[in-house]
Design a protein around this motif. Sequence first.
Motif, PDB file in Angstrom:
ATOM      1  N   SER A  48       0.831  -1.203   0.000  1.00 40.67           N
ATOM      2  CA  SER A  48       0.000   0.000   0.000  1.00 40.67           C
ATOM      3  C   SER A  48       0.866   1.253   0.000  1.00 40.67           C
ATOM      4  O   SER A  48       2.030   1.229   0.407  1.00 40.67           O
ATOM      5  CB  SER A  48      -0.947   0.019   1.199  1.00 40.67           C
ATOM      6  OG  SER A  48      -0.231   0.192   2.396  1.00 40.67           O
ATOM      7  N   ILE A  49       0.247   2.332  -0.463  1.00 42.22           N
ATOM      8  CA  ILE A  49       0.926   3.624  -0.508  1.00 42.22           C
ATOM      9  C   ILE A  49      -0.129   4.718  -0.372  1.00 42.22           C
ATOM     10  O   ILE A  49      -1.238   4.588  -0.893  1.00 42.22           O
ATOM     11  CB  ILE A  49       1.727   3.770  -1.830  1.00 42.22           C
ATOM     12  CG1 ILE A  49       2.613   5.010  -1.806  1.00 42.22           C
ATOM     13  CG2 ILE A  49       0.812   3.768  -3.029  1.00 42.22           C
ATOM     14  CD1 ILE A  49       3.609   5.067  -2.956  1.00 42.22           C
ATOM     15  N   ASN A  50       0.190   5.771   0.357  1.00 39.71           N
ATOM     16  CA  ASN A  50      -0.703   6.927   0.448  1.00 39.71           C
ATOM     17  C   ASN A  50      -0.606   7.744  -0.832  1.00 39.71           C
ATOM     18  O   ASN A  50       0.479   7.900  -1.391  1.00 39.71           O
ATOM     19  CB  ASN A  50      -0.344   7.805   1.647  1.00 39.71           C
ATOM     20  CG  ASN A  50      -0.716   7.167   2.961  1.00 39.71           C
ATOM     21  OD1 ASN A  50      -1.679   6.426   3.043  1.00 39.71           O
ATOM     22  ND2 ASN A  50       0.052   7.447   3.991  1.00 39.71           N
ATOM     23  N   GLU A  77       1.042   6.797  -7.816  1.00 44.72           N
ATOM     24  CA  GLU A  77       1.128   5.743  -6.814  1.00 44.72           C
ATOM     25  C   GLU A  77       0.777   4.383  -7.420  1.00 44.72           C
ATOM     26  O   GLU A  77       1.393   3.374  -7.098  1.00 44.72           O
ATOM     27  CB  GLU A  77       0.222   6.059  -5.622  1.00 44.72           C
ATOM     28  CG  GLU A  77       0.673   7.246  -4.812  1.00 44.72           C
ATOM     29  CD  GLU A  77       0.307   8.605  -5.407  1.00 44.72           C
ATOM     30  OE1 GLU A  77      -0.361   8.664  -6.473  1.00 44.72           O
ATOM     31  OE2 GLU A  77       0.693   9.614  -4.808  1.00 44.72           O
ATOM     32  N   LEU A 128       3.251   1.140  -7.400  1.00 49.76           N
ATOM     33  CA  LEU A 128       2.895  -0.166  -6.833  1.00 49.76           C
ATOM     34  C   LEU A 128       3.038  -1.283  -7.861  1.00 49.76           C
ATOM     35  O   LEU A 128       3.575  -2.350  -7.558  1.00 49.76           O
ATOM     36  CB  LEU A 128       1.468  -0.160  -6.297  1.00 49.76           C
ATOM     37  CG  LEU A 128       1.248   0.428  -4.916  1.00 49.76           C
ATOM     38  CD1 LEU A 128      -0.233   0.406  -4.566  1.00 49.76           C
ATOM     39  CD2 LEU A 128       2.044  -0.322  -3.870  1.00 49.76           C
TER      40      LEU A 128
END
Length: 89
Positions: A57-59, A68, A72
């Motif tokens: 996951s990534i903000n 993003e 990913l």
Amino acid sequence: MNVSLTTLDKKPYGQRAMVLYWFHIGQYTTSNYKTAKLLQLPAKLRGQNLFKAIALSINCNNQDCTEEQKALIELASGVIDISTEFTSF
């Protein structure tokens, strides 16, 4: 291998996060939770009681999460051969 890619809203904070995930059940792999649950039966019959849920996951810095998403997929592609399925929650 199929993976699922979804965007989650963090409601109280007004932020978004992008999550890429898949499941390993015995010798089987899927990106669908319901399928993963069903695959537990044949895996258990074969004595393969291992169930793994893998998530990256990534903000997101903006609302569309485009950069993003690319990051990913690039990260996961360096580890596994993937095709993505887009889902939303």
